[in-house]
Structures are given as structure tokens and as C-alpha cells.
Design an enzyme around this catalytic site. Structure first.
Site, PDB file in Angstrom:
ATOM      1  N   ARG A  52       0.851  -1.202   0.000  1.00 22.58           N
ATOM      2  CA  ARG A  52       0.000   0.000   0.000  1.00 22.58           C
ATOM      3  C   ARG A  52       0.881   1.245   0.000  1.00 22.58           C
ATOM      4  O   ARG A  52       0.601   2.225  -0.676  1.00 22.58           O
ATOM      5  CB  ARG A  52      -0.965   0.019   1.192  1.00 22.58           C
ATOM      6  CG  ARG A  52      -1.696   1.355   1.343  1.00 22.58           C
ATOM      7  CD  ARG A  52      -3.009   1.302   2.122  1.00 22.58           C
ATOM      8  NE  ARG A  52      -3.017   0.398   3.246  1.00 22.58           N
ATOM      9  CZ  ARG A  52      -2.405   0.630   4.423  1.00 22.58           C
ATOM     10  NH1 ARG A  52      -1.740   1.749   4.613  1.00 22.58           N
ATOM     11  NH2 ARG A  52      -2.468  -0.263   5.386  1.00 22.58           N
ATOM     12  N   ASP A 176      -6.501  18.641 -15.106  1.00 22.24           N
ATOM     13  CA  ASP A 176      -6.802  17.304 -15.595  1.00 22.24           C
ATOM     14  C   ASP A 176      -6.290  17.237 -17.034  1.00 22.24           C
ATOM     15  O   ASP A 176      -6.831  17.864 -17.935  1.00 22.24           O
ATOM     16  CB  ASP A 176      -8.320  17.057 -15.524  1.00 22.24           C
ATOM     17  CG  ASP A 176      -8.700  15.637 -15.910  1.00 22.24           C
ATOM     18  OD1 ASP A 176      -7.964  15.022 -16.703  1.00 22.24           O
ATOM     19  OD2 ASP A 176      -9.742  15.153 -15.433  1.00 22.24           O
ATOM     20  N   LYS A 201      -7.407   6.195 -20.047  1.00 21.47           N
ATOM     21  CA  LYS A 201      -7.539   6.765 -21.385  1.00 21.47           C
ATOM     22  C   LYS A 201      -6.231   6.645 -22.177  1.00 21.47           C
ATOM     23  O   LYS A 201      -5.755   5.557 -22.368  1.00 21.47           O
ATOM     24  CB  LYS A 201      -8.029   8.206 -21.248  1.00 21.47           C
ATOM     25  CG  LYS A 201      -9.257   8.362 -20.331  1.00 21.47           C
ATOM     26  CD  LYS A 201     -10.425   7.510 -20.814  1.00 21.47           C
ATOM     27  CE  LYS A 201     -11.722   7.671 -20.054  1.00 21.47           C
ATOM     28  NZ  LYS A 201     -11.717   7.498 -18.624  1.00 21.47           N
TER      29      LYS A 201
HETATM   30  O1  P1T Z   1     -13.022   6.710 -15.444  1.00 24.84           O
HETATM   31  P1  P1T Z   1     -11.880   7.118 -14.565  1.00 24.84           P
HETATM   32  O2  P1T Z   1     -10.601   6.412 -14.896  1.00 24.84           O
HETATM   33  O3  P1T Z   1     -12.229   7.077 -13.116  1.00 24.84           O
HETATM   34  O4  P1T Z   1     -11.536   8.645 -14.929  1.00 24.84           O
HETATM   35  C1  P1T Z   1     -12.399   9.708 -14.676  1.00 24.84           C
HETATM   36  C2  P1T Z   1     -12.123  10.828 -15.650  1.00 24.84           C
HETATM   37  C3  P1T Z   1     -11.389  11.905 -15.219  1.00 24.84           C
HETATM   38  N1  P1T Z   1     -11.109  12.938 -16.048  1.00 24.84           N
HETATM   39  C4  P1T Z   1     -11.532  12.940 -17.333  1.00 24.84           C
HETATM   40  C5  P1T Z   1     -11.221  14.105 -18.208  1.00 24.84           C
HETATM   41  C6  P1T Z   1     -12.266  11.869 -17.827  1.00 24.84           C
HETATM   42  O5  P1T Z   1     -12.651  11.900 -19.099  1.00 24.84           O
HETATM   43  C7  P1T Z   1     -12.583  10.780 -16.971  1.00 24.84           C
HETATM   44  C8  P1T Z   1     -13.379   9.610 -17.427  1.00 24.84           C
HETATM   45  N2  P1T Z   1     -14.105   9.842 -18.618  1.00 24.84           N
HETATM   46  C9  P1T Z   1     -14.910   8.932 -19.241  1.00 24.84           C
HETATM   47  C10 P1T Z   1     -15.143   7.692 -18.783  1.00 24.84           C
HETATM   48  C11 P1T Z   1     -15.532   9.422 -20.479  1.00 24.84           C
HETATM   49  O6  P1T Z   1     -16.036   8.624 -21.290  1.00 24.84           O
HETATM   50  O7  P1T Z   1     -15.503  10.640 -20.693  1.00 24.84           O
END
Ligand code: P1T
Length: 386
Positions: A52, A176, A201
Site C-alpha cells: 500500500r 486534468d 484513457k
Molecule cells: O473513469 P476514470 O478512470 O475514473 O476517470 C475519470 C475521468 C477523469 N477525467 C476525465 C477528463 C475523464 O474523461 C474521466 C473519465 N471519462 C470517461 C469515462 C468518459 O467517457 O468521458
């Protein structure tokens, strides 16, 4: 100060933070699936005591992504949302955050539905006019939260200007960077204190994992995030960290392929008579095209468009594609198509969606790296159903 690594981006993405297994000479960083580590004596350890707090595979990914962002500290999390949520633990009750108005729907849900209950207040403003940010700063504003390019409208926010305003108020600037990755944008070099990603992503790149990461180059922030990370146990699974590290090696190659296809599709859609408007920062018609060109080294693989005929037309198009898959998420090598108002941004209140300019006729596309002719033909056929 960013790390003094003068090697090129691709070399760093393939080598930074990575190491071989000394016993075998394995070219690839080993996958350490272990929860704990033998200690030579009570309280003495090798640098790793419990996974952790730290794991060598995860540490390699964290070091590599931090290096690529021009920073020193990385913290890999179980999801992108958890990276965002962990950043909120830097704040306390009574603090205020100014966030950009076009954000991933799950980010807005996290802020408004969870963190307001801990006494943190959020304001949302259209920061494409940076004076709106200036006007929204309060004496208790401790963080500015920016998504640029924004999801899904690809609004571009001036990171240098946002950092100046945040710092003048002793607030942190968090960016972000999910839509571009450090291949195309490095917010810390532009003055941001913290970068977060949905690793799900472009960093992961193959739609086979859910994960996130936070990056900072600030010693105090790094120390605090390490503390919070261990205390909360936000960690990314070791196998996901290994996959993410593997994926960083091709990040730059993939991003350029995504961008080439996206630019071509954006131009194709702009000329299409069923399409009302295209949102892609690489088009000269994009309202912040000049800023995008200055601030980013590529325009990315994400675009959206408003279809003529509203929701009904959008539904028909979304159900008619064959190469594009109807699905949430983005940033993988395969092309995806979706409807933000009904899918990724359904958790955002309708009034907020409308205020940001996110209509029911908006379709979002994550342009993959397939052959461009197949992508164009698929959209052409689908648009015929509009
Ligand atoms: O899905 P996750 O890995 O928890 O990420 C959240 C997130 C944070 N910031 C941005 C800009 C994002 O696009 C996302 C997640 N977005 C999608 C799942 C989507 O389809 O836009």
C-alpha cells in the site's frame, strides 16, 4: 524544478524509471505481485515494506509518468476519479474550489455529491474567458480545477494565466490532462501545481484497464500526497501499473496517430451537410485555436459535433456505426462514439450541461488509430441515417 533529464520524450517514455531484474537481465521491468517485503531487522527495510505504501512496479510507472510530465512525484490510483478525489483531500472544510464549467460528468458528481458534504464549496465558470476565473476567486479559494481541453466541448483554458491567478490567491492549480497526455501538453511546465489523469484513457491506451495518476513537482505537495495515498490506500493495482508502464512506451507514437486521424475527421465533419458544428482545437474555426496552438504541441484525438436534427438524429447516427463502437471512455486505439448528455455527462445536472453549451444534439468521438478511410466511410454511412 523539473527533473534534469535531457533525453527526448520517446526515449524517456521507454526508459525513465524502468529497470531490469538483476538476476535474469529481463529487458522489461518485473511485475512484483507481492503485498509485503522481508525486513532484515525489525523496523529496517529495503525501501519497500508493504505494497500500500510502495511497490517497485508501481514506483516505476509513477517515476516514468512524473518524468514525462516534467516533474518528480507520481501517485498511481485505482481510477481517474480517485486521483481527482484524492486531490480534494488536500483541502479542508470551509475551503472553496473554482472549477471550469465543462468537465467530465463524474468529476462534477464527485465534487457536488460527495465533497460538498465535507464542507468544501465549488463554483463553476467558463474559463475560456479568464476574467471569469479572476471574478470567481474568493478569500477562501484554495484550489483552481481546470480540464483543458475539456470533456466533451474541447474548451481550451490558458494554463499560464490560470496559474498566475491561482497563485496570487495562494490557491493551487490542478489540471486534468487526460485529453492530451504529456505527449501534447505539460501543465506543470506552464505553472500548474498538480496534474491528474484518468490513466484509463491515453496513458493506458488500449481500453483494457481503469486507473489514474496524480503528478506534482512540489516537495511539500509530494510529501502530503504520499501521506494521503498511504493513509487512504488509493493505490493502483500492480498489474495495472505494469500495463500502464508498458503503454507509456508507445504514447507518443499513438498520440500522433490519433491526432492525424482526428484532424482529418474534423475537417470531413466540418464539410458535412448533416453537421451543425464541430468542436476540435486543431480547426482554425475553434474559438481558442490560437491558444491551443501556443499551449499544446498537438491537438489530440478527441472531437465532438452537433448534429442537425437534435436527439433523434443523434440516436440514429450512434446506432448506425460499425467501426466506431458505441461506448463510454476514450483514448484507446479503437474508435468510440457516444452521446455525452445520455451517457458520460448524464450525472451532470441538465441546467449545468446547458449553461456549458452541451446540447442533446452533441455526439462525442474518440478517434482511434484505424485506417482513416474506414473511419470516414463509417461516419459517412452513419450520417446518412441522421
Ligand atoms: O473513469 P476514470 O478512470 O475514473 O476517470 C475519470 C475521468 C477523469 N477525467 C476525465 C477528463 C475523464 O474523461 C474521466 C473519465 N471519462 C470517461 C469515462 C468518459 O467517457 O468521458
Amino acid at each position: 524544478m523539473p527533473p534534469s533529464d535531457s533525453r527526448g520524450f520517446r526515449t524517456r517514455s521507454i526508459h525513465a524509471g524502468q529497470y531490469r531484474d538483476e538476476a535474469t537481465g529481463s529487458v522489461i521491468t518485473p511485475l512484483f505481485l507481492t503485498s509485503t517485503y522481508e525486513q532484515p531487522a525489525p523496523g529496517e527495510h529495503t525501501g519497500y515494506e508493504y505494497s500500500r505504501s510502495g511497490n517497485p512496479t508501481r514506483a516505476a510507472f509513477e517515476a516514468c509518468i512524473a518524468n514525462l510530465e516534467g516533474a518528480r512525484y507520481g501517485f498511481a490510483t485505482a481510477s481517474g476519479n480517485l486521483a481527482t478525489g484524492t486531490a480534494m483531500f488536500l483541502l479542508k472544510a470551509g475551503d472553496h474550489v473554482v472549477a471550469s464549467d465543462d468537465l467530465y460528468g463524474g468529476t462534477v458528481r464527485l465534487f457536488d455529491q460527495l465533497f460538498t458534504a465535507f464542507g468544501i464549496a465549488f463554483s463553476y465558470v467558463d474559463m475560456t474567458n479568464i476574467d471569469n476565473l479572476r471574478g470567481a476567486m474568493q478569500s477562501n479559494t484554495r484550489m483552481v480545477w481546470v480540464e483543458t481541453p475539456s470533456n466533451p466541448l474541447t474548451k481550451i483554458i490558458d494554463i499560464v494565466a490560470a496559474a498566475e491567478i491561482a497563485h496570487a490567491h495562494e490557491a493551487l492549480l490542478a489540471v486534468d490532462n487526460t485529453f492530451l497526455s504529456p505527449a501534447f501538453q505539460r501543465p506543470i511546465e506552464l505553472g500548474a501545481d498538480l496534474v491528474v489523469h484518468s490513466t484509463t484513457k491515453y496513458l493506458g491506451g488500449h481500453s483494457d484497464l481503469v486507473a489514474g495518476v496524480m503528478v506534482t513537482d512540489d516537495d511539500a505537495l509530494g510529501e502530503r500526497l504520499a501521506y494521503i495515498s498511504n493513509a487512504l490506500g488509493i493505490i493502483q493495482a500492480t498489474f495495472d501499473a505494469w500495463l500502464s508502464l508498458r503503454s507509456l512506451k508507445t504514447l507518443d507514437v499513438r498520440m500522433k496517430a490519433h491526432e492525424r486521424n482526428a484532424l482529418s475527421l474534423a475537417q470531413f465533419l466540418s464539410d458535412h451537410d448533416k453537421v451543425q458544428r464541430v468542436y476540435y482545437p486543431g480547426l482554425p474555426s475553434h474559438p481558442q485555436h490560437a491558444l491551443a496552438t501556443r499551449q499544446m504541441s498537438g491537438y489530440g484525438g478527441m472531437l465532438s459535433f452537433d448534429i442537425k436534427g437534435g436527439l433523434d438524429a443523434a440516436r440514429r447516427v450512434l446506432q448506425a456505426t460499425e467501426v466506431f463502437t458505441l461506448a463510454e471512455s476514450l483514448g484507446g486505439v479503437e474508435s468510440l462514439i457516444e452521446h455525452p448528455a445520455l451517457m458520460t455527462h448524464a450525472s451532470m445536472p441538465q441546467a449545468m450541461r446547458e449553461a456549458a453549451g452541451l446540447t442533446d444534439s452533441l455526439i462525442r468521438v474518440s478517434v482511434g488509430i484505424e485506417d482513416i478511410d474506414d473511419l470516414k466511410n463509417d461516419l459517412e454511412n452513419a450520417l446518412a441515417h441522421a
